[in-house]
Write an enzyme that holds these catalytic residues in place. Structure first.
Site, short mmCIF file in Angstrom:
data_model
loop_
_atom_site.label_atom_id
_atom_site.label_comp_id
_atom_site.label_asym_id
_atom_site.label_seq_id
_atom_site.Cartn_x
_atom_site.Cartn_y
_atom_site.Cartn_z
N GLY A 1 55.65 -67.04 -27.27
CA GLY A 1 54.99 -65.98 -26.49
C GLY A 1 54.43 -64.89 -27.39
N SER B 1 63.13 -53.21 -21.83
CA SER B 1 61.88 -52.49 -21.56
C SER B 1 62.16 -51.05 -21.19
CB SER B 1 61.17 -53.19 -20.40
OG SER B 1 60.12 -52.39 -19.90
N TYR C 1 60.92 -57.27 -11.52
CA TYR C 1 60.86 -57.51 -12.96
C TYR C 1 61.72 -56.46 -13.70
CZ TYR C 1 59.21 -56.58 -17.67
OH TYR C 1 59.19 -56.29 -19.00
N LYS D 1 65.53 -56.60 -15.97
CA LYS D 1 65.84 -56.03 -17.29
C LYS D 1 67.11 -55.17 -17.19
CE LYS D 1 62.50 -57.85 -19.64
NZ LYS D 1 62.82 -58.97 -20.54
#
Ligand code: UD1
Length: 338
Positions: free
Chosen positions: A10, A125, A150, A154
């Site tokens: 990625g 994040s 999302y 995290k």
């Protein structure tokens, strides 16, 4: 020393594999190629002269992940990037995000536990902070209710790691990324968004090259000097280097506790209009853009307090916004010529 890098084909993963190999680490990548390409392995080899190990494996598959760990006895640690990351998609498909991002983490931790592998560096994040009350945001800022599934994955992942290390021999570092952009100087690896990009920089460079007609600037009525939202953009190569520093720290037992967290940003906030200005100035390309409504779920402003990462981790971002724009544009041009 051999490091497992999940999600290593990625965007951030591939840049990190390059830095690890250039710092003497052996790497084995595990990736299911759901949002990347196998050719990235060739590109990494082209840059470093070393071909990393690669296995196409879905880490949510418990049996296959356990089998992977059985077959790779000599691992010295892991960097866990593999995850889904599209904020909007996570709102539409929350279960997919929980299953994928949490399921894979559990399987990786289980494999490490069962085979006495430590440490782990986790890809977190700044989204865990939500809209912070105090800027710049330090690692001590409270974790606010997540704005998306999302972001929630995290937060949950950080908690799972914290509780797991408390009762195992695994040590961990959680790296909280601000906004990673830019690409490797070679223009052989970079961000490869599938379909229409959600993030600012790939949309901006695709507009500049003519794939998109116009960049929409989401809102100019924020409480910021020019009214557009502010983020802490960080060059992906600076970010990748922080992973090498983190894994070195863990392997050399320099950590002050079993789990540590660090902000990875530059400490400087830039508004969307400042980013556009930097792009136009650095590349000489005029950008087609218009101001539109705010985007749902966006926060107004966030930038990092990097004091702790600078002093304790001993890492500092070196590249500025113009360099980020220059490399992002070089990458977009390279993509166009392929
Ligand atoms: C988001 C997530 C972050 C995630 C990251 C990577 C939130 C709060 N943050 O960051 O957790 O890690 O994506 O996927 O959900 N913008 C425009 N026009 C565009 C695109 C973006 O004006 O076409 C603006 C946005 O409003 C924002 C800035 O550019 O102010 C950066 O946006 P983006 O690149 O999408 O990142 P974040 O939303 O900050």
């Amino acid at each position: 020393m051999k490091i497992l890098v999940t999600g290593g084909t990625g965007y951030i993963g591939s840049h990190t594999v390059v830095e690890l190999q250039q710092n003497g680490y052996e790497v084995v990548i595990v990736d299911n190629l759901s949002n990347s390409h196998a050719e990235v392995v060739d590109r990494i080899e082209e840059i470093t002269g070393i071909r990393p190990g690669f296995e196409n494996l879905d880490l949510t598959n418990t049996e296959k992940t356990a089998d992977f760990f059985k077959r790779h006895k000599g691992l010295s640690g892991a960097i866990h990037f593999a995850a889904l990351k599209a904020v909007g998609e996570s709102v539409d498909k929350p279960l997919l995000y929980y299953k994928n991002n949490i399921g894979s983490l559990i399987n990786v931790l289980q494999g490490m536990n069962d085979n006495n592998i430590s440490p782990i560096v986790f890809s977190s994040s700044c989204t865990v902070y939500g809209q912070p009350d105090i800027l710049p945001v330090t690692e001590k800022a409270p974790i606010k209710k997540a704005l998306s599934p999302y972001g929630h994955t995290k937060q949950i992942a950080e908690e799972i790691i914290e509780t797991t290390v408390a009762t195992s021999s695994i040590k961990a570092i959680l790296l909280r990324y601000f906004n990673p952009i830019g690409a490797h100087e070679s223009a052989l690896i970079g961000e490869l968004p599938l379909g229409v990009p959600n993030n600012l920089i790939p949309f901006l460079t695709q507009t500049a090259i003519g794939i998109r007609e116009m960049l929409s600037v989401f809102g100019d009525d924020y409480n910021t000097p020019d009214g557009t939202a502010i983020r802490d953009y960080i060059h992906v190569v600076d970010l990748a280097k922080a992973h090498v520093v983190a894994i070195d720290r863990l392997l050399n037992n320099k950590g002050k506790s079993k789990v540590e967290m660090f902000n990875l940003g530059t400490g400087n906030g830039f508004s969307v209009l400042e980013v556009i200005n930097s792009f136009e100035k650095t590349t000489g390309v005029k950008l087609n853009y218009k101001i539109v409504e705010r985007r749902a779920g966006d926060i107004e402003k966030v930038w990092a307090d990097t004091t702790f990462a600078n002093s304790e981790l001993g890492w500092k971002a070196e590249k500025g916004i113009d360099e980020m724009m220059r490399s992002a544009w070089k990458w977009e041009l390279a993509l166009a010529n392929n």
